[in-house]
Enzyme design. Sequence first.
Site, PDB file in Angstrom:
ATOM      1  N   HIS A   1      -6.273   1.823  -1.542  1.00  0.00           N
ATOM      2  CA  HIS A   1      -6.227   0.409  -1.896  1.00  0.00           C
ATOM      3  C   HIS A   1      -4.785   0.006  -2.209  1.00  0.00           C
ATOM      4  CE1 HIS A   1     -10.613  -0.109  -2.183  1.00  0.00           C
ATOM      5  NE2 HIS A   1     -10.646   1.088  -2.724  1.00  0.00           N
TER       6      HIS A   1
ATOM      7  N   LYS B   1      -4.521  -4.933  -9.308  1.00  0.00           N
ATOM      8  CA  LYS B   1      -3.188  -4.745  -8.749  1.00  0.00           C
ATOM      9  C   LYS B   1      -2.134  -5.074  -9.803  1.00  0.00           C
ATOM     10  CE  LYS B   1      -5.010  -6.091  -4.294  1.00  0.00           C
ATOM     11  NZ  LYS B   1      -5.677  -4.805  -4.189  1.00  0.00           N
TER      12      LYS B   1
ATOM     13  N   TYR C   1       0.845  -1.193   0.000  1.00  0.00           N
ATOM     14  CA  TYR C   1       0.000   0.000   0.000  1.00  0.00           C
ATOM     15  C   TYR C   1       0.880   1.243   0.000  1.00  0.00           C
ATOM     16  CZ  TYR C   1      -3.733  -3.136   1.707  1.00  0.00           C
ATOM     17  OH  TYR C   1      -4.642  -4.160   1.859  1.00  0.00           O
TER      18      TYR C   1
END
Length: 304
Positions: free
Chosen positions: A176, A215, A168
């Site tokens: 997020h 991600k 993070y």
Amino acid sequence: MPWENRLPAEHMDLPGPRWKKGKDGKDFASLAAANPMSAIVSELKASFISSKPVAILSGLGGSAVLGVGPEQAVILNRAAFGHAIENATAQKHWFQLSPEEVFYLCHALNCIRVDSLDNKQMSEIELWDYFRSGSESFPEMYKAYAHLRLKNWVVRSGLQYGADFVAYRHHPALVHSEFAVVVVPEGAEFGNRCGRLEVWSDLLCALRASGSVAKTLLVLTISSSSKCELSSPDCLEQLVVHERTITRWIPQQCREQRCEPSRDEVNREELIIEKESVVFNHWGVILGFTVLSGLLVYRLKFRQ
């Protein structure tokens, strides 16, 4: 052929941080900028180093439980270490720490003390042996964790995302996670733990899994600069971390969304269009004049 030479092309445009939205409209990006994680961790170290709170090994997967006062609990939560345990009292707050977090606070920050199950203080070497006995991959996992933490990333378990860690940009309550982290050891000292992601299907699975949860896949290759023994924390100085981000190349997305033309290209295209327009108008005049001339000649012949 070495593993790293078989990686796909990287460094496409990476997505930026996805900041969460506060209920009262707070701008979490500005809040994080005003309170950098490096300053929060420095505050935590200064607060803990005098009192040296005690973490007690719980025996559950190598984790430990750390007891702190109310003010220290606030700092520990802001620094995003551990998970608060609900049965906290007014005088004592308890946090469950992962093995990497325990060793980082003890070894890198030197701000906590660790006791065994029988309440005996453990040295760094004893603690290292304890965590290695619970998981043989602890040396490379801790090296990867410390590498990211020292760069002021907040690191949490990535088990639910099919990765070793997630990283993070700031506290998980504000943003997020951006990266799904996979740790890949290389070298004879790591034994049969080498070879992760060597098969293309494994790499593609990791890439798909990280992409499906928005991600970027971050592969941290851990190798040693010289032959070292993993039996001691001294080996951390000889372990080297190589970072690689891997993204899927989507032709349609690149062509239509990401690859916007530069201003020079736009000007060049406008100039070409203008020239083509001038040429077209020029030929239009010539063609019109030719047609009119033909009609005039035809009418003169018709009258005769």
